[in-house]
Design a protein around this motif. Structure first.
Motif, PDB file in Angstrom:
ATOM      1  N   GLY A 139       0.816  -1.221   0.000  1.00 14.56           N
ATOM      2  CA  GLY A 139       0.000   0.000   0.000  1.00 14.56           C
ATOM      3  C   GLY A 139       0.845   1.266   0.000  1.00 14.56           C
ATOM      4  N   ALA A 140       2.103   1.164   0.459  1.00 13.96           N
ATOM      5  CA  ALA A 140       2.947   2.358   0.588  1.00 13.96           C
ATOM      6  C   ALA A 140       3.199   3.003  -0.772  1.00 13.96           C
ATOM      7  CB  ALA A 140       4.269   1.982   1.258  1.00 13.96           C
ATOM      8  N   MET A 141       3.465   2.173  -1.780  1.00 12.52           N
ATOM      9  CA  MET A 141       3.777   2.731  -3.114  1.00 12.52           C
ATOM     10  C   MET A 141       2.549   3.446  -3.698  1.00 12.52           C
ATOM     11  SD  MET A 141       3.985  -0.764  -5.400  1.00 12.52           S
ATOM     12  CE  MET A 141       2.490  -1.605  -6.008  1.00 12.52           C
ATOM     13  N   ILE A 142       1.362   2.964  -3.363  1.00 11.92           N
ATOM     14  CA  ILE A 142       0.131   3.591  -3.875  1.00 11.92           C
ATOM     15  C   ILE A 142      -0.115   4.906  -3.126  1.00 11.92           C
ATOM     16  CG2 ILE A 142      -2.387   3.285  -4.180  1.00 11.92           C
ATOM     17  CD1 ILE A 142      -0.525   1.462  -5.966  1.00 11.92           C
ATOM     18  N   ALA A 143       0.143   4.895  -1.814  1.00 10.25           N
ATOM     19  CA  ALA A 143      -0.019   6.131  -1.026  1.00 10.25           C
ATOM     20  C   ALA A 143       0.944   7.193  -1.546  1.00 10.25           C
ATOM     21  CB  ALA A 143       0.243   5.839   0.455  1.00 10.25           C
ATOM     22  N   TYR A 144       2.178   6.799  -1.846  1.00 14.35           N
ATOM     23  CA  TYR A 144       3.179   7.772  -2.325  1.00 14.35           C
ATOM     24  C   TYR A 144       2.775   8.359  -3.692  1.00 14.35           C
ATOM     25  CZ  TYR A 144       7.340   9.986  -3.998  1.00 14.35           C
ATOM     26  OH  TYR A 144       8.202  10.927  -4.511  1.00 14.35           O
ATOM     27  N   ALA A 145       2.453   7.470  -4.634  1.00 11.85           N
ATOM     28  CA  ALA A 145       2.064   7.949  -5.980  1.00 11.85           C
ATOM     29  C   ALA A 145       0.821   8.825  -5.872  1.00 11.85           C
ATOM     30  CB  ALA A 145       1.805   6.761  -6.905  1.00 11.85           C
ATOM     31  N   GLY A 146      -0.107   8.434  -4.984  1.00  5.57           N
ATOM     32  CA  GLY A 146      -1.343   9.209  -4.783  1.00  5.57           C
ATOM     33  C   GLY A 146      -1.041  10.578  -4.203  1.00  5.57           C
ATOM     34  N   ALA A 147      -0.065  10.633  -3.295  1.00  5.09           N
ATOM     35  CA  ALA A 147       0.284  11.914  -2.668  1.00  5.09           C
ATOM     36  C   ALA A 147       0.709  12.905  -3.752  1.00  5.09           C
ATOM     37  CB  ALA A 147       1.397  11.719  -1.646  1.00  5.09           C
ATOM     38  N   ILE A 148       1.545  12.452  -4.667  1.00  4.15           N
ATOM     39  CA  ILE A 148       2.031  13.364  -5.716  1.00  4.15           C
ATOM     40  C   ILE A 148       0.862  13.884  -6.546  1.00  4.15           C
ATOM     41  CG2 ILE A 148       3.393  13.438  -7.846  1.00  4.15           C
ATOM     42  CD1 ILE A 148       5.429  11.859  -6.525  1.00  4.15           C
ATOM     43  N   ARG A 149      -0.048  12.994  -6.884  1.00  2.00           N
ATOM     44  CA  ARG A 149      -1.161  13.402  -7.750  1.00  2.00           C
ATOM     45  C   ARG A 149      -2.192  14.252  -6.997  1.00  2.00           C
ATOM     46  NH1 ARG A 149      -1.211  11.532 -12.806  1.00  2.00           N
ATOM     47  NH2 ARG A 149       0.485  10.120 -13.343  1.00  2.00           N
ATOM     48  N   LEU A 150      -2.455  13.897  -5.735  1.00  2.84           N
ATOM     49  CA  LEU A 150      -3.435  14.670  -4.957  1.00  2.84           C
ATOM     50  C   LEU A 150      -2.921  16.069  -4.640  1.00  2.84           C
ATOM     51  CD1 LEU A 150      -4.592  11.767  -2.616  1.00  2.84           C
ATOM     52  CD2 LEU A 150      -6.136  13.109  -4.050  1.00  2.84           C
ATOM     53  N   VAL A 151      -1.635  16.164  -4.324  1.00  7.29           N
ATOM     54  CA  VAL A 151      -1.049  17.485  -4.033  1.00  7.29           C
ATOM     55  C   VAL A 151      -1.184  18.387  -5.257  1.00  7.29           C
ATOM     56  CG1 VAL A 151       1.171  18.669  -3.678  1.00  7.29           C
ATOM     57  CG2 VAL A 151       0.525  16.777  -2.183  1.00  7.29           C
ATOM     58  N   ALA A 152      -1.073  17.788  -6.442  1.00  6.54           N
ATOM     59  CA  ALA A 152      -1.203  18.573  -7.682  1.00  6.54           C
ATOM     60  C   ALA A 152      -2.664  18.882  -8.021  1.00  6.54           C
ATOM     61  CB  ALA A 152      -0.560  17.818  -8.836  1.00  6.54           C
ATOM     62  N   GLY A 153      -3.584  18.414  -7.190  1.00  5.82           N
ATOM     63  CA  GLY A 153      -4.990  18.754  -7.387  1.00  5.82           C
ATOM     64  C   GLY A 153      -5.786  17.719  -8.173  1.00  5.82           C
ATOM     65  N   GLU A 154      -5.146  16.607  -8.522  1.00  4.46           N
ATOM     66  CA  GLU A 154      -5.868  15.581  -9.288  1.00  4.46           C
ATOM     67  C   GLU A 154      -6.838  14.838  -8.357  1.00  4.46           C
ATOM     68  OE1 GLU A 154      -3.308  13.370 -11.906  1.00  4.46           O
ATOM     69  OE2 GLU A 154      -4.586  11.597 -11.746  1.00  4.46           O
ATOM     70  N   GLN A 155      -8.022  14.552  -8.828  1.00  4.79           N
ATOM     71  CA  GLN A 155      -8.936  13.697  -8.068  1.00  4.79           C
ATOM     72  C   GLN A 155      -9.990  13.101  -8.967  1.00  4.79           C
ATOM     73  OE1 GLN A 155     -12.087  15.588  -5.541  1.00  4.79           O
ATOM     74  NE2 GLN A 155     -10.748  17.358  -5.665  1.00  4.79           N
ATOM     75  N   LYS A 156     -10.552  11.974  -8.504  1.00  9.51           N
ATOM     76  CA  LYS A 156     -11.601  11.297  -9.253  1.00  9.51           C
ATOM     77  C   LYS A 156     -12.943  11.940  -8.915  1.00  9.51           C
ATOM     78  CE  LYS A 156     -11.280   7.633 -11.937  1.00  9.51           C
ATOM     79  NZ  LYS A 156     -10.425   8.063 -13.054  1.00  9.51           N
TER      80      LYS A 156
END
Ligand code: KG4
Ligand code: ZN
Length: 340
Positions: free
Chosen positions: A298-315
């Motif tokens: 789960g750590a790799m998904i949390a990390y990749a998600g952090a980068i995308r969420l910080v940039a404002g990406e969301q579903k």
């Protein structure tokens, strides 16, 4: 920003909490390997049912370990694909249920992007642009990584993935599932030079791979042999050496072609110590995730998600699984996908 990461693409339920200031706060994993080993491979329906059983207790476990209440989570990242559709949908549904009830954003992550970025959780990180060799149960790819989301597939397996070749070879030698770790173990007892396996496609130009022939070579070698324990070890050693030599040659070629000097090796097979020893001779700095983050987590998904969420990406409110999804369809985080 604090991100809850959820991975359920195959036979491992992985959950983690990543904080963009403090790094990884906690992670937990439940592996279904013992259940599937009984059947000699992953049974998709059983996988989905087990994710359902494990996921909520694991989320509680990581929040307790990080000493964090649900309210302190700012975003959720989940594996959207590729993978087993039923298994993916468990993580996706839980992620969107939490996202809706907590009114926080959720983002879907490509599983292989997670693998590719897992080494960013380590002290020693590669610098963009770099080359990534992704070697898992479903993928074998050489990828040029210019930035997060900017991926060009330079070469890939035309048939079996490396992990799949390990699993199938282990099965035919009667070694159980999953094949990679057990072949690594038994190969240590094997003698060098007893069998000489081919190095597929090294005489062809380009960076594609083919591993199904090695599995057949192992089958024929086994059937014509004395079929004792030492023979298994000798085959395991010769098979592993052929796989890692082939990967080595193609990586060296990719390094020469691109002029890039940082190489990331990730995915389940990157946990193999014989691979790591062979890759010491590469003319590049080689980066790996820590052993426990080579396989699904789960750590790799949390990390990749952090980068995308910080940039404002969301579903948005409508979501689904993407069981087949090529890495080169991804966009950098700033480019929001059309349907989000
Ligand atoms: O990345 P992963 O956990 O799941 C997928 O995304 O597929 O990779 C699982 C694969 C399996 O095929 C397993 O046999 C292989 O990685 N694997 C290994 C080792 N550990 C896991 N292969 C070789 N040596 C290992 N030590
Ligand atoms: Zn994986």
């Amino acid at each position: 920003m604090r991100i809850l990461g959820i991975e359920t693409s195959c036979d491992e339920t992985g959950v983690a909490i990543y904080d963009t200031d403090q790094g990884l706060l906690s992670h937990a994993l439940f592996s279904q390997v013992d259940m599937h080993a009984h059947f000699g491979g992953v049974v998709p329906e059983l996988a989905s049912r087990d994710h359902i059983r494990r996921i909520v207790p694991l989320i509680k476990e990581v929040s307790d370990e990080a000493n964090i209440h649900f309210n302190a989570i700012d975003g959720i990242a989940y594996t959207e694909g590729p993978g087993l559709v039923g298994a993916l949908l468990v993580g996706i549904s839980v992620a969107h249920g939490l996202s809706w009830s907590l009114q926080i954003p959720a983002v879907g992550i490509h599983h292989m992007e997670g693998h590719l970025l897992a080494c960013m959780l380590e002290e020693e990180k590669p610098k963009f642009p770099f080359i990534a060799l992704l070697v898992s149960g479903g993928h074998t790819q050489l990828v040029k990584v210019e930035a997060v989301g900017r991926y060009t597939i330079m070469g890939e397996s035309l048939d079996d993935a490396v992990g799949e070749a390990f699993d199938k070879t282990a099965k035919l030698l009667g070694l159980g599932y999953p094949g990679g770790p057990v072949i690594e173990k038994i190969a240590r007892e094997g003698h060098a030079g007893i069998y000489n396996f081919p190095r597929p496609m090294i005489n062809r130009p380009g960076l594609d791979f083919s591993f199904s022939g090695l599995k057949t070579f192992a089958k024929n070698t086994w059937e014509e042999s004395r079929q004792d324990q030492q023979t298994k070890a000798d085959i395991a050693r010769a098979f592993s050496e052929a796989v890692f030599d082939t990967l080595f040659i193609k990586c060296q070629r990719a390094i020469q072609q691109t002029g890039l000097r940082h190489l990331v090796v990730a995915g389940g097979v990157s946990a193999n110590r014989q691979l790591r020893a062979r890759f010491r001779d590469l003319e590049a700095d080689v980066f790996y995730p820590r052993l426990e983050f080579c396989t699904d987590n789960g750590a790799m998904i949390a990390y990749a998600g952090a980068i995308r969420l910080v940039a404002g990406e969301q579903k948005g409110l409508s979501f689904g699984a993407r069981p087949r999804w090529s890495l080169d369809e991804l966009q950098p985080p700033a480019h929001l996908p059309e349907n989000s």
